[in-house]
Design a protein around this motif. Structure first.
Motif, PDB file in Angstrom:
ATOM      1  N   LEU A  60       2.186   5.470   9.650  1.00  0.00           N
ATOM      2  CA  LEU A  60       1.800   4.646   8.499  1.00  0.00           C
ATOM      3  C   LEU A  60       2.893   3.642   8.156  1.00  0.00           C
ATOM      4  N   GLU A  61       4.136   4.098   8.180  1.00  0.00           N
ATOM      5  CA  GLU A  61       5.249   3.197   7.864  1.00  0.00           C
ATOM      6  C   GLU A  61       5.383   2.087   8.897  1.00  0.00           C
ATOM      7  N   ILE A 104      -5.539   4.008   6.533  1.00  0.00           N
ATOM      8  CA  ILE A 104      -5.418   2.652   5.982  1.00  0.00           C
ATOM      9  C   ILE A 104      -6.802   2.064   5.659  1.00  0.00           C
ATOM     10  N   SER A 161      -3.684   7.074  11.565  1.00  0.00           N
ATOM     11  CA  SER A 161      -3.135   6.141  10.576  1.00  0.00           C
ATOM     12  C   SER A 161      -4.115   5.007  10.284  1.00  0.00           C
ATOM     13  N   CYS A 187       5.304   5.362   2.021  1.00  0.00           N
ATOM     14  CA  CYS A 187       4.867   6.761   1.939  1.00  0.00           C
ATOM     15  C   CYS A 187       5.798   7.553   1.033  1.00  0.00           C
ATOM     16  N   CYS A 227       2.933   0.588   5.515  1.00  0.00           N
ATOM     17  CA  CYS A 227       2.524   1.414   4.375  1.00  0.00           C
ATOM     18  C   CYS A 227       3.725   2.191   3.836  1.00  0.00           C
ATOM     19  N   MET A 254       0.845  -1.193   0.000  1.00  0.00           N
ATOM     20  CA  MET A 254       0.000   0.000   0.000  1.00  0.00           C
ATOM     21  C   MET A 254       0.881   1.244   0.000  1.00  0.00           C
ATOM     22  N   LYS A 255       0.536   2.209  -0.856  1.00  0.00           N
ATOM     23  CA  LYS A 255       1.336   3.435  -0.951  1.00  0.00           C
ATOM     24  C   LYS A 255       0.466   4.655  -0.643  1.00  0.00           C
ATOM     25  N   ALA A 256       0.970   5.517   0.248  1.00  0.00           N
ATOM     26  CA  ALA A 256       0.303   6.772   0.579  1.00  0.00           C
ATOM     27  C   ALA A 256       1.123   7.935   0.040  1.00  0.00           C
TER      28      ALA A 256
END
Length: 361
Positions: free
Chosen positions: A26-27, A356, A352, A33, A31, A1-3
């Motif tokens: 997030l990381e 997600i 976060s 980023c 995820c 998944m990329k933010a």
């Protein structure tokens, strides 16, 4: 998944800290980023933390200080910026877009809407709240009027600021060593310069990474009224002329520091602005706080209502009396901060998780 995370401002102060803390959260949950800043942003905070970034136009209307003219000018620039945002979202193949406050929120959310990409707007100002809540899922911070409404739209969540867990892991002894070393250096140039006294309580003055005029005047005036406390000031003045007000014979001016978590462990009281990340950090560290009002372009957020019994309001003309009132009841006030600190401490993960969840829709 990329933010893909759009951050307003210079990549130095409060908005950047919010963005960095959300990216780290997030990381930690797996995820990837990528960061987006305005083309003219130096991005010092992100650079120091090992991040590179994409560059596009991220216009600013002035946040809470925006007026019709600045909003109109930013609006024209936003049209072009939204299409730059669209192109970047497509290029990076982002699964979710995160827009951090003001222009970053608006540009990110508009680009996401055009590309039909899930997005979350992190909101604080009247303009980003008005625009972004009509586009996608949003999270509002205490400065936003919507935060205090009894009913809010279904696509909107309330949250405190995403304070980093490391903020509570400061070292008081390290702060003392650093301050004493600073004072020793200053005293070598000015024998009359004040020294740090471990037997005194310590008061921190700060309006964030930038010292605004009212904060500069406030600390300058107050430091000359009493020698009961260690008076410590951090940040860089908005105007060079403010340096003349920081009398080293009455206060300890540390400039811009990267060890604020250590300093939080040392101080007994913080005099801050009534907004932003530092106030939330103070609550997390169980620090009684005085909000010096209308420091930033006359803005007023009434944080004393949000943090009842832990944050108190003052103006420059009654600052001394408010400080004494808080100091006389320091332990009682400190106990109130625990209630808010525990709530704020969980905000980073809450934010976060919402991002997600949105990406997986």
């Amino acid at each position: 998944m990329k933010a893909l995370v759009f951050v307003t401002g210079r990549g130095l102060g409060g908005d950047a800290v919010i963005g960095l803390n959300i990216i780290n959260a997030l990381e930690s949950k797996g995820c990837d980023c990528e960061l987006v800043l305005d083309s003219n942003a130096p991005g010092i905070l992100f650079e120091k933390n090992g991040y590179s970034w994409h560059k596009i136009s991220i216009p600013q209307a002035g946040g809470h200080a925006a007026n019709k003219l600045t909003t109109l000018k930013a609006g024209f620039k936003t049209v072009k910026a939204a299409f730059q945002s669209r192109n970047l979202i497509k290029k990076t193949k982002a699964d979710v877009v995160v827009g951090i406050i003001g222009g970053g929120a608006v540009v990110g959310c508009l680009g996401a809407k055009i590309t039909h990409t899930p997005a979350v707007g992190i909101l604080s100002t009247p303009l980003d709240t008005k625009v972004c809540t009509k586009l996608n899922t949003c999270i509002v911070f205490p400065e936003a009027h919507m935060f205090r409404q009894s009913q809010i739209p279904e696509n909107v969540y309330r949250s405190y600021f995403p304070v980093a867990p490391t903020i509570q892991k400061g070292d008081k002894n390290q702060a003392i060593l650093k301050i004493k070393e600073h004072c020793k250096d200053v005293k070598s140039k000015n024998p009359n310069a004040v020294e740090f006294d471990e037997n005194k309580k310590t008061i921190l003055f700060s309006s964030g990474s930038t010292i605004f005029e009212k904060m500069a005047r406030g600390v300058s005036d107050y430091s000359k009224l009493t020698d009961k406390y260690n008076i410590v000031l951090v940040g860089l003045p908005l105007e060079d002329e403010y340096y003349d007000w920081f009398d080293e014979e009455h206060m300890i001016y540390l400039g811009y520091i990267n060890w604020i978590n250590d300093l939080y462990e040392l101080i007994d009281l913080a005099v801050l602005t009534d907004d932003g990340m530092m106030l939330s950090e103070a609550m997390t560290c169980h620090l009684p706080t005085i909000a010096l009002l209308r420091v930033k372009y006359g803005r007023y957020h009434n944080m004393a209502q949000v943090f009842r019994g832990a944050v108190f309001e003052a103006d420059n003309d009654n600052l001394a009396s408010v400080i004494e009132d808080v100091m006389d009841n320091l332990e009682d006030v400190k106990s109130k901060t625990h209630e808010y600190g525990s709530k704020i401490a969980g905000s980073r993960d809450k934010i976060s998780d919402i991002i997600i969840k949105e990406a997986r829709k």
